[in-house]
Design an enzyme around this catalytic site. Sequence first.
Site, PDB file in Angstrom:
ATOM      1  N   ASP A 161       0.813  -1.220   0.000  1.00 34.03           N
ATOM      2  CA  ASP A 161       0.000   0.000   0.000  1.00 34.03           C
ATOM      3  C   ASP A 161       0.844   1.267   0.000  1.00 34.03           C
ATOM      4  OD1 ASP A 161      -2.086  -1.865   0.364  1.00 34.03           O
ATOM      5  OD2 ASP A 161      -1.945  -1.689   2.534  1.00 34.03           O
ATOM      6  N   GLU A 209     -11.134   0.644  -4.080  1.00 32.03           N
ATOM      7  CA  GLU A 209     -10.506   1.091  -2.840  1.00 32.03           C
ATOM      8  C   GLU A 209      -9.235   1.860  -3.177  1.00 32.03           C
ATOM      9  OE1 GLU A 209      -9.250  -2.396  -0.609  1.00 32.03           O
ATOM     10  OE2 GLU A 209      -8.844  -3.487  -2.454  1.00 32.03           O
TER      11      GLU A 209
END
Length: 533
Positions: free
Chosen positions: A16, A188
């Site tokens: 991420d 997302e």
Amino acid sequence: MMRPINNPILRGFNPDPSIIRVGEDYYIATSTFEWFPGVQIHHSRDLVHWKLIAHPLNRTSQLNMIGNPASGGVWAPCLSWDGGLFYLIYTDVKTLYTPAKDTHNYLVTSRDIAGEWSDPVYLNSSGFDPSLFHDDDGRKWLVNMVTDHRRGKNRFGGILLQEYSVESQRLIGPVYNIFHGTALGSTEGPHLYKRNGYYYLITAEGGTSLGHAVTMARSTSITGPYEVDPENPVLTSREDPAWPLQKAGHADLVETQTGEWYMVHLCGRPIPSMGRYPLGRETAIQKMVWTPDHWLRLQSGGKKPQLQVPAPGLPEFLHPSETVRDDFDTPELNIHFQTLRIPFTEDIGSLTERPGYLRLKGRESLSSRHRQSLVARRQQAFSYTSSTCVEFEPENYKQMAGLICLYDHENFYYLLISRDSEKGGKYLTIWSCDNNVFDYPARQDVCIESWRRCYLKVEVNYHRMRFFYAPDGEHWTPIGPVLDASRLSDGYCREGKFTGAFVGLCCQDLNGSGKHADFDYFEYLERESGTPE
């Protein structure tokens, strides 16, 4: 010839990525999940060489993860900079594997990237993957995905946008759902950018496993409507299961001081022919170009992430090399060590009570999600050797200490010292946990009753793991069989977990009396030349 960047740039459980540039300095923040301190920040000046420099969430007033589930905790931090201040947004995930999730989003700030960060400002709990965008008119906007637990609904309910007030330190004004995603689903990981009059929205779609992808949309208004890139996805390896960098997605952009564009993204490298990922999700980087009609494309062409990409036209910047052995001669833990859910305090360990040793004070079991006395570092290569020397005098079978290879509290291999009168006193054995099924694979325990010091070692080569012991650190004897290291993987552990394998030291006292073990050193030596057997 321009030197290449070799991917991944952040190896072993660094997912991420969020990247920024401040002057000549580049910083990447990555997720740490249930490991404490929270968030890893790496630094570079050439996008080629990176060094871990900080864990900004280093006190419980910022991050209290006691009881958090495995693969909960800190998800998808977003690092940004504006007006001389660093901003860090993060989610603390409290529940998983249920339709309704508890995902609390916070903001901390600091003038110094490696200094003390503020106590958190609570933002919302509507979803996860929050990101802060600093518009050129001075306004600040938070975007995050929204969860939807209702039966029959898409549990990824789109991307929410709301203004953030610096003055009142809270979200203000209406909430907009600006993007419902594409047919890939699972929308997302949002980030906003502004360029040439367009607001660009990058999202991660397709789920964070083999279907992962990077998609883009744009609008002339921050609240939308957003036009989807006609050639989405921009980046993915979902169509080629043999590609060396799998799971490509969850991206962020940076522009160099010379006007070049790069995208960082998470990826995964499986053990060949096994589909298991003990190194977890890592961070890679791709060089990008803008098309004449203002869409973003890979400089290499196509959509697949490349193992090598051209480096930017910046001076080479090397970091000092790191030692492979820690003799515990400083009062602070090495930056590569982390603990599970709680900080390293005098309650669980000390580097000063016996100078030159790491003293761990036995706490709860390895199955605990609360207070474990355990310090460990990431596995960052498919092949490595790790060793230690421990002095430990257990009084009964409820006291244990040793060398551990683990994924989480339900998946580990543990070379431990304990005591049992039926086994001749102090003894050495292996304890394993396979998706919460426990076993003792050594079958034959080793009596070390007369040993004051015991050396422990593990050798890992892709899917093969073997433990060893020695009285002197030189004459090593194997204990137990060759073990399956690939079990410590997000392609194996149940319920879709997604962290990575660690190796480290731990001590348990299930009596509650805090019996301690002293570790003289810890060594972690990568052998990247290893090959699957």
